[in-house]
Design an enzyme around this catalytic site. Structure first.
Site, short mmCIF file in Angstrom:
data_model
loop_
_atom_site.label_atom_id
_atom_site.label_comp_id
_atom_site.label_asym_id
_atom_site.label_seq_id
_atom_site.Cartn_x
_atom_site.Cartn_y
_atom_site.Cartn_z
N GLY A 138 0.81 -1.21 0.00
CA GLY A 138 0.00 0.00 0.00
C GLY A 138 0.84 1.26 0.00
O GLY A 138 1.89 1.34 -0.65
N CYS A 139 0.40 2.25 0.77
CA CYS A 139 1.02 3.57 0.73
C CYS A 139 2.48 3.57 1.16
O CYS A 139 3.23 4.47 0.79
CB CYS A 139 0.23 4.53 1.63
SG CYS A 139 -1.47 4.83 1.09
N VAL A 140 2.89 2.58 1.93
CA VAL A 140 4.27 2.55 2.41
C VAL A 140 5.25 2.09 1.34
O VAL A 140 6.47 2.24 1.49
CB VAL A 140 4.39 1.64 3.66
CG1 VAL A 140 4.44 0.17 3.27
CG2 VAL A 140 5.59 2.01 4.52
#
Length: 354
Positions: A138-140
């Site tokens: 995801g965003c990481v």
């Protein structure tokens, strides 16, 4: 040290004012005659002015099953991915045949063969290029991807590695879903891609003036799996987004950052540029409060959020690109910190030296 030779960000082809996206969401999520006041306030409150989508807005009502959505993801990811990698290699003064490793990350669609495999011939990569498709971070993943490029190049200092992130968040839109998580997602997320070219210590890029990667730190927090992520349903990806995420950031981030910096003889006031995932306004406020950052420290992240929304894993790479191309770059030789959060719940910290 690993050298970041170039970072190239691209946005999906259709640009919309936030108000136009709000109108589309209202048509498909709210029943006829429903009060749209809360939706309007939510979309205004996230401080996003415009976003880009891989399809025209009127196409989203026609995507009636997950297969059609995923076909659109594969086609769009290949196009944006090719543009991002070609641009990054050009800025670094390298050719596709110089690439030894291609890491591809996305959390908004799936493909087998993976998108990186579909791009190899199109880009002109060598047949023996190593590929690593990554799903689920995801965003990481923008921050984690840079960290893993660094890990790889430490053992192969003569090689070139590329990270490609493509996130087509609009394709996860769930019609008729009025849950708070879905409505927040419709307010925040946009479509875009970014590519990072990194060179090992013995491979000097012909061009590019990016920072070196000094070290990274990963942290996974137990019992937080339901804070952020997807529920995979018959209709596709249904967002999981807990309102407690900013509070977790406030409680945990300062300790992680201080410990990481201390391991390298540094403190917060030594950092000359903070390259943060855009998240949303509440996430950015939580980062600023947790780290007691000076006014304006996260301006690059706030500007990216306003102009393109949250691009998931590509966001922090767009912020890094903007930091490198700003009129006033961080002073040479000073430390910078790149950071992102994602499903797990987890954080990734990357120490840079400008």
């Amino acid at each position: 040290m690993t050298r970041i030779a170039a970072v190239h960000g691209v946005l999906a082809p259709y640009r919309h004012a936030q108000r136009d996206i709000t109108d589309m969401v209202a048509r498909h999520c709210l029943s006829e005659g429903a009060d749209r006041g809360p939706l309007d306030r939510l979309h205004r409150g996230v401080r996003v002015r415009s976003r880009h989508t891989v399809l025209p807005l009127d196409r989203y009502g026609e995507l009636d099953d997950f297969g059609a959505v995923n076909d659109a993801f594969i086609a769009g990811a290949a196009d944006l991915g090719a543009e991002a990698v070609t641009g990054a290699l050009g800025e670094a003064g390298l050719s596709p045949r110089d690439v030894d490793l291609l890491v591809f990350t996305s959390v908004t669609g799936i493909a087998a063969p993976s998108v990186d495999a579909r791009l190899a011939g199109r880009l002109g990569l060598r047949p023996d290029v190593k590929r690593l498709p990554v799903f689920g971070l995801g965003c990481v993943a923008g921050a984690t991807g840079i960290a893993r490029l660094h890990d790889y190049l430490l053992g192969r200092p003569e090689q070139v590695a590329v990270l490609l992130s493509v996130e087509l968040c609009s394709l996860t839109f769930q019609r008729a879903d009025t849950s708070p998580a879905n409505l927040v997602a419709t307010a925040l997320f946009g479509d875009g891609a970014a590519a990072v070219v990194a060179c090992g210590a013995r491979r000097h890029p012909p061009a590019g003036t990016g920072p070196t990667v000094v070290a990274s730190r990963s942290r996974l927090y137990p019992d937080t799996e339901r804070l952020l992520g997807w529920d995979i349903t018959g209709a596709g990806f249904r967002v999981v987004l807990d309102a407690a995420v900013p509070d977790v950031v406030r409680k945990t981030l300062a300790g992680e950052v201080d410990g990481f910096l201390a391991d390298h003889g540094l403190r917060r006031h030594d950092v000359t540029a903070w390259v943060s995932h855009t998240g949303g306004p509440r996430i950015l406020d939580a980062v600023a409060e947790a780290l007691d950052l000076p006014e304006g420290a996260l301006d690059a992240s706030r500007h990216s959020l306003a102009e393109a929304g949250n691009l998931s894993s590509a966001s922090v790479l767009h912020v890094l690109r903007d930091t490198l191309t700003a009129a006033r770059r961080p002073p040479a030789g000073t430390p910078g910190l790149l950071l992102a959060m994602g499903p797990g719940f987890c954080t990734e910290l990357v120490l840079l030296r400008w």
